[in-house]
Enzyme design. Structure first.
Site, mmCIF file in Angstrom:
data_model
loop_
_atom_site.group_PDB
_atom_site.id
_atom_site.type_symbol
_atom_site.label_atom_id
_atom_site.label_comp_id
_atom_site.label_asym_id
_atom_site.label_seq_id
_atom_site.Cartn_x
_atom_site.Cartn_y
_atom_site.Cartn_z
ATOM 1 N N GLU A 158 0.835 -1.205 0.000
ATOM 2 C CA GLU A 158 0.000 0.000 0.000
ATOM 3 C C GLU A 158 0.865 1.248 0.000
ATOM 4 O OE1 GLU A 158 0.703 1.802 2.839
ATOM 5 O OE2 GLU A 158 1.880 0.085 3.489
ATOM 6 N N GLY A 201 6.546 0.390 3.706
ATOM 7 C CA GLY A 201 5.312 0.146 2.973
ATOM 8 C C GLY A 201 5.616 -0.102 1.510
ATOM 9 N N GLU A 202 4.682 0.281 0.648
ATOM 10 C CA GLU A 202 4.729 0.143 -0.812
ATOM 11 C C GLU A 202 5.103 -1.269 -1.276
ATOM 12 O OE1 GLU A 202 8.964 2.166 -2.231
ATOM 13 O OE2 GLU A 202 7.399 3.520 -1.494
ATOM 14 N N GLY A 203 4.804 -2.271 -0.450
ATOM 15 C CA GLY A 203 5.039 -3.661 -0.850
ATOM 16 C C GLY A 203 6.482 -4.099 -0.766
ATOM 17 N N SER A 204 7.345 -3.278 -0.198
ATOM 18 C CA SER A 204 8.787 -3.553 -0.255
ATOM 19 C C SER A 204 9.172 -4.837 0.477
ATOM 20 C CB SER A 204 9.573 -2.362 0.293
ATOM 21 O OG SER A 204 9.097 -1.990 1.577
#
Length: 342
Positions: free
Chosen positions: A163, A305-308
């Site tokens: 996200e 975040g950001e799917g890392s």
């Protein structure tokens, strides 16, 4: 007799009730091959279990040919209360950074051979401030979940979800406090780097939201629509769609796990096809994962975040499957197998 029209959430509950279980025959086939590989039994630890897990949910010999990372981006009205170190304008700027290939997740996906998609969930239209009102109405919440389900339409055999959204650690903390109870401060972390005063505002916002909605928080789907955000609703939809389509799924960090926690609260087996990619440094992520029965693959102190974290974990899952598929057996390598047990 007139039939009673069903509410939008009823459709979600019906889908959850139809979730398939794991394919035990596929798991046993993996174990049978594993016993023939040129290594001691259990020598690869959780990598062996990962191959079984992929097979269980793909329903066949495990293979990963089209891994995908999907990032869902939303914005939140509660940000106006000073709960984040960054303003809402960063949402649009980060989406542009994703498109330009400049974010951390872009580098991870390129290096590990993962597909990458980002979904803009009306990023310029924040949901309502959860301290004053429900974030979404039931119809729009379900529509957003349906959008998340449709995000899998392009096809994948391993999905990692993440996200992006300024203020969404506040949203996640409110969801956890509603589901699990306890002091708001236990669930609230510093997000993108809040100072002490910002942290106080964030805790106060979560407390205010819980007080505002206290009479409606027994139903997990009401928790989602009242305290959640569009990205969290979409991730919940993607998790459900992956289950229905037999796609193994990797969860990212603190915010993504909030979507999973909603489904788990509805049905404790709803996350059997999911693993936790990593342990986030944000908030009480470890507490949440323990409640969900998930052991994270990685613990790198990340909270980006950001799917890392999920993407990095996908690289490990890919390796586990490659080892299982390509490693020589004792016969192929001309290596003496283990003696039979006495």
């Amino acid at each position: 007799m007139t039939e009673t029209a069903s509410a939008p959430f009823d459709d979600i509950r019906r889908l959850i009730a139809t979730m398939p279980g794991p394919d035990e025959d596929a798991v046993e086939a993996v174990r049978a091959r594993d016993r023939q590989l040129t290594k001691p039994a259990g020598g690869l630890g959780r990598l062996e279990w990962l191959a079984e897990w992929v097979a269980a949910w793909q329903g066949k010999s495990p293979s990963i040919d089209r891994p995908m990372v999907c990032v869902f981006a939303g914005s939140h009205g509660v940000v106006a209360r000073g709960v984040s170190a960054f303003p809402s304008e960063v949402n649009r700027q980060m989406l542009e950074n994703f498109s330009a290939g400049g974010a951390a997740i872009n580098q991870i996906c390129a290096d590990l051979g993962l597909g990458f998609k980002v979904f803009d969930l009306a990023i310029d239209m924040p949901t309502r401030d959860i301290v004053e009102d429900a974030a979404m109405d039931e119809k729009s919440c379900v529509a957003t979940m349906a959008f998340g389900m449709e995000s899998l339409a392009g096809g994948t055999d391993l999905l990692a979800v993440g996200e992006m959204g300024i203020g969404n650690t506040t949203i996640a903390a409110a969801i956890y406090a509603a589901l699990y109870g306890g002091d708001a401060a236990h669930w609230v972390g510093r997000g993108t780097g809040l100072d002490d005063e910002g942290l106080k505002r964030k805790i106060a916002a979560v407390e205010g939201a819980l007080d505002r909605h206290r009479d409606h928080l027994k139903d997990p789907l009401e928790v989602l629509r009242r305290l959640g955000g569009r990205e969290i609703a979409a991730i919940a939809g993607a998790i459900l769609a992956a289950r229905l389509q037999r796609i193994p799924l990797i969860l990212d960090g603190y915010v993504t796990t909030a979507a999973a926690a909603i489904l788990h609260a509805i049905h404790p087996a709803a996350l059997d096809h999911c693993i936790a990619g990593h342990l986030s440094a944000e908030g009480a992520h470890q507490d949440v994962l323990q409640r969900l029965g998930k052991i994270p693959l990685l613990a790198l102190g990340m909270r980006l975040g950001e799917g890392s974290g999920a993407a990095l974990a996908a690289g490990i899952v890919k390796s586990a499957v490659a080892i299982h598929r390509n490693m020589a057996t004792f016969d192929q390598a001309g290596v003496s197998g283990r003696l039979p047990q006495a």
